[in-house]
Design a protein around this motif. Structure first.
Motif, PDB file in Angstrom:
ATOM      1  N   ARG A  16       0.434  -0.898   0.233  1.00 55.01           N
ATOM      2  CA  ARG A  16      -0.029  -0.388   0.044  1.00 55.01           C
ATOM      3  C   ARG A  16       0.866   1.496   0.049  1.00 55.01           C
ATOM      4  O   ARG A  16       0.624   2.330   0.104  1.00 55.01           O
ATOM      5  N   ASN A  18       3.106   4.196  -1.251  1.00 52.87           N
ATOM      6  CA  ASN A  18       3.289   4.889  -3.008  1.00 52.87           C
ATOM      7  C   ASN A  18       4.067   5.208  -2.575  1.00 52.87           C
ATOM      8  O   ASN A  18       4.517   6.576  -2.524  1.00 52.87           O
ATOM      9  N   ASP A  28      -2.327   5.366  -0.304  1.00 56.09           N
ATOM     10  CA  ASP A  28      -3.550   5.705  -1.171  1.00 56.09           C
ATOM     11  C   ASP A  28      -4.398   5.798   0.006  1.00 56.09           C
ATOM     12  O   ASP A  28      -4.624   3.809  -0.628  1.00 56.09           O
ATOM     13  N   LEU A  29      -5.815   6.265   0.056  1.00 54.45           N
ATOM     14  CA  LEU A  29      -6.663   6.238   1.033  1.00 54.45           C
ATOM     15  C   LEU A  29      -8.136   6.069   0.147  1.00 54.45           C
ATOM     16  O   LEU A  29      -7.941   6.480  -1.238  1.00 54.45           O
ATOM     17  N   THR A  30      -9.149   4.813  -0.007  1.00 57.49           N
ATOM     18  CA  THR A  30     -10.129   4.807  -0.159  1.00 57.49           C
ATOM     19  C   THR A  30     -10.412   5.919   0.280  1.00 57.49           C
ATOM     20  O   THR A  30     -10.781   6.523   1.389  1.00 57.49           O
ATOM     21  N   LEU A  31     -11.653   6.657  -0.271  1.00 59.46           N
ATOM     22  CA  LEU A  31     -12.581   7.240  -0.382  1.00 59.46           C
ATOM     23  C   LEU A  31     -13.584   6.982   1.651  1.00 59.46           C
ATOM     24  O   LEU A  31     -12.961   7.330   2.563  1.00 59.46           O
ATOM     25  N   ASP A  32     -13.620   5.508   1.797  1.00 56.78           N
ATOM     26  CA  ASP A  32     -14.403   4.893   2.979  1.00 56.78           C
ATOM     27  C   ASP A  32     -13.346   4.930   4.058  1.00 56.78           C
ATOM     28  O   ASP A  32     -13.446   4.749   5.390  1.00 56.78           O
ATOM     29  N   GLU A  33     -11.941   4.385   3.276  1.00 55.94           N
ATOM     30  CA  GLU A  33     -10.906   4.295   4.509  1.00 55.94           C
ATOM     31  C   GLU A  33     -10.617   5.889   5.164  1.00 55.94           C
ATOM     32  O   GLU A  33     -10.099   5.778   5.878  1.00 55.94           O
ATOM     33  N   ALA A  34     -10.855   6.479   4.094  1.00 52.76           N
ATOM     34  CA  ALA A  34     -10.413   7.945   5.056  1.00 52.76           C
ATOM     35  C   ALA A  34     -11.437   8.693   5.915  1.00 52.76           C
ATOM     36  O   ALA A  34     -11.529   9.158   6.893  1.00 52.76           O
ATOM     37  N   ARG A  35     -12.898   7.668   5.754  1.00 48.04           N
ATOM     38  CA  ARG A  35     -14.085   8.065   6.401  1.00 48.04           C
ATOM     39  C   ARG A  35     -13.936   7.429   8.067  1.00 48.04           C
ATOM     40  O   ARG A  35     -14.100   8.269   8.680  1.00 48.04           O
ATOM     41  N   ILE A  60      -5.256  -0.930   7.786  1.00 45.47           N
ATOM     42  CA  ILE A  60      -5.827  -1.172   6.146  1.00 45.47           C
ATOM     43  C   ILE A  60      -5.145  -1.922   5.850  1.00 45.47           C
ATOM     44  O   ILE A  60      -4.044  -2.685   6.267  1.00 45.47           O
TER      45      ILE A  60
END
Length: 61
Positions: A16, A18, A28-35, A60
């Motif tokens: 994960r 980068n 890099d986080l997905t929107l769900d992970e960031a939330r 994550i």
């Protein structure tokens, strides 16, 4: 590893990270992970912060 003043530890698999752009590295986080991370941090800081609180862990895949 605990360090004084740290409130959260983020755990992630090496894939994960980068590092294509060189230094500095980022995850890099997905929107769900960031939330989820935002919610966890918001809950942590909504409470009365104390130096002896256990360290929160955010993982994550």
């Amino acid at each position: 590893m605990y360090k004084k003043g740290v409130v959260i530890e983020i755990q992630f698999p090496p894939g994960r990270l980068n590092d294509a752009a060189g230094d500095p590295y980022w995850i890099d986080l997905t929107l769900d992970e960031a939330r989820r991370l935002h919610d966890q941090l918001a809950a942590r800081f909504a409470r009365d912060a104390r130096a002896n609180q256990p360290l929160d862990t955010f993982s994550i895949e």
